[in-house]
Design a protein around this motif. Structure first.
Motif, PDB file in Angstrom:
ATOM      1  N   GLU A  94      33.623  35.548  51.390  1.00  0.00           N
ATOM      2  CA  GLU A  94      34.024  35.466  49.973  1.00  0.00           C
ATOM      3  C   GLU A  94      35.411  34.841  49.811  1.00  0.00           C
ATOM      4  OE1 GLU A  94      33.673  39.379  48.333  1.00  0.00           O
ATOM      5  OE2 GLU A  94      31.542  39.144  47.864  1.00  0.00           O
ATOM      6  N   ASN A  98      36.141  31.557  47.612  1.00  0.00           N
ATOM      7  CA  ASN A  98      36.993  31.637  46.412  1.00  0.00           C
ATOM      8  C   ASN A  98      38.351  30.976  46.575  1.00  0.00           C
ATOM      9  OD1 ASN A  98      35.301  33.100  44.526  1.00  0.00           O
ATOM     10  ND2 ASN A  98      35.454  34.823  45.938  1.00  0.00           N
ATOM     11  N   LYS A 102      37.042  26.332  44.374  1.00  0.00           N
ATOM     12  CA  LYS A 102      35.993  27.348  44.503  1.00  0.00           C
ATOM     13  C   LYS A 102      34.651  26.702  44.839  1.00  0.00           C
ATOM     14  CE  LYS A 102      33.674  31.166  42.268  1.00  0.00           C
ATOM     15  NZ  LYS A 102      33.655  32.188  41.253  1.00  0.00           N
TER      16      LYS A 102
END
Length: 365
Positions: A94, A98, A102
């Motif tokens: 993640e 991110n 992104k």
């Protein structure tokens, strides 16, 4: 302290993804250290990888016994097991996903059943089912780039599903895959969808090309081209990529936030012991590409790999290599079709073995 050699590849705009997944490396911190120390930016899986993971570990036994109570088929049970691993790996990535840009990286790939490789409708249906079940932005569903797979790719992209197109060997088919991706984005846009949220890679399999072609080369007096045909094909694929993703048609989608479908180099471990074990990784480092690498090749590169911007070097030589093949009567398109057919079989067999292993495990429970 010397800079990690694997991490250096990232300086040239290429992302390294790990071509392996199992429960152990997720739970024992190994995958996390590959992200932190080696700069690994994604994970790919396939039926053979999962077969090895589930058959050689007791980590899945308890869940198999539990899922056996409700799963209607062994295939359904397998996908439930796999989805757990994919979700846990996706969580570890993640942070990468991110980052400032992104969705540039941080993807984990899960493949549709290899039994569906020639079934357009079945592939499209299962891709959507798996996408919804995994329910993670940073996952890609793998669809084989077979002729029947092209429509499934287009239709899945049109639904906003991230797709990793797998099992690509030939240049004409690769160009058809880029068309399926762009047409899918256009369909999505026409339906009012957000093309900026979709990501895709086209996975070009390399070393298997040389395994098949190299024995033919000596017979034709082309021994100097051993280990070079796959690399030449990849360089020509990158030329196609640069051309396709700079057209006016593409620029209209790019203006709406669409991301190019990056080329991904797969099957990059050297199958020939006469070659350097990092040969294919070193030869194809370049901007806006991905290389998915087995654990042992990552470790080899960390130890003695050389990171340099090599992908755009020797394009004339790549063209000449393929021309010499043609002049010698070696039909590369026929060879790549053979590899695709064999590739389907290579994924079907471990998948059958995997389903049998699950059946045995259920019987023990």
């Amino acid at each position: 302290m010397a800079t990690n050699k694997v991490k250096q590849i990232h300086d040239f705009g290429q992302s390294i993804w790990l071509d392996f997944i199992d429960r152990e490396i997720i739970s024992n911190g190994k995958l996390k250290s590959l992200i932190d120390d080696d700069g690994v930016r994604g994970v790919t899986s396939n039926p053979a990888i999962f077969e090895k993971a589930i058959s050689s570990s007791s980590a899945y036994d308890k869940e198999i016994a539990e899922l056996a109570k409700t799963a209607k088929t062994n295939e359904e049970l397998f996908f439930n097991l796999a989805i757990t691993d994919i979700q846990n790996a996706a969580k570890l990535f993640e942070g990468v996903y991110n980052e400032e840009v992104k969705g540039a990286d941080g993807y984990v790939s899960l493949e549709v059943s290899p039994f569906l490789a020639l079934d357009t409708e079945g592939t499209t249906k299962q891709a959507e089912e798996l996408w919804k079940k995994v329910n993670r932005e940073n996952v890609m569903i793998k669809i084989p780039g077979t002729k029947p797979g092209l429509k499934a790719i287009r239709d899945s992209i049109a639904k906003g599903i991230n797709i990793n197109v797998t099992l690509l060997f030939g240049l004409p088919r690769y160009e058809e895959v880029t068309e399926a991706y762009i047409a899918g984005l256009e369909d999505l846009l026409a339906a009012g969808g957000d093309v900026s949220k979709v990501a895709s890679v086209a996975s070009f399999f390399l070393s298997r090309i040389d395994v098949l072609v190299d024995p033919m080369l000596d017979e034709k007096g082309l021994g100097d081209l051993k280990g070079e045909v796959a690399i030449a094909s990849a360089k020509k694929a990158y030329e196609i990529y640069k051309r396709v993703f700079s057209t006016e048609r593409w620029k209209k989608l790019e203006a709406k936030g669409a991301k190019p479908q990056r080329l991904l180099w797969a099957s990059t471990s050297s199958k020939n012991p006469a070659f350097k074990d990092t040969k294919y990784v070193e030869a194809l480092i370049g901007a806006d590409t991905v290389d998915t690498v087995p654990l042992e090749t990552i470790e080899a590169f960390r130890d003695h790999g050389v990171a340099a911007d090599t992908l755009t070097l020797g394009l004339d030589k790549a063209t000449e290599t393929l021309e010499r093949l043609k002049a010698a009567g070696i039909d590369i398109d026929k060879i790549t079709q053979q590899l695709e057919d064999e590739g389907i079989d290579k994924f079907n067999k471990p998948f059958e073995k995997l389903l049998n292993a699950i059946e045995e495990q259920k019987n023990k429970a």
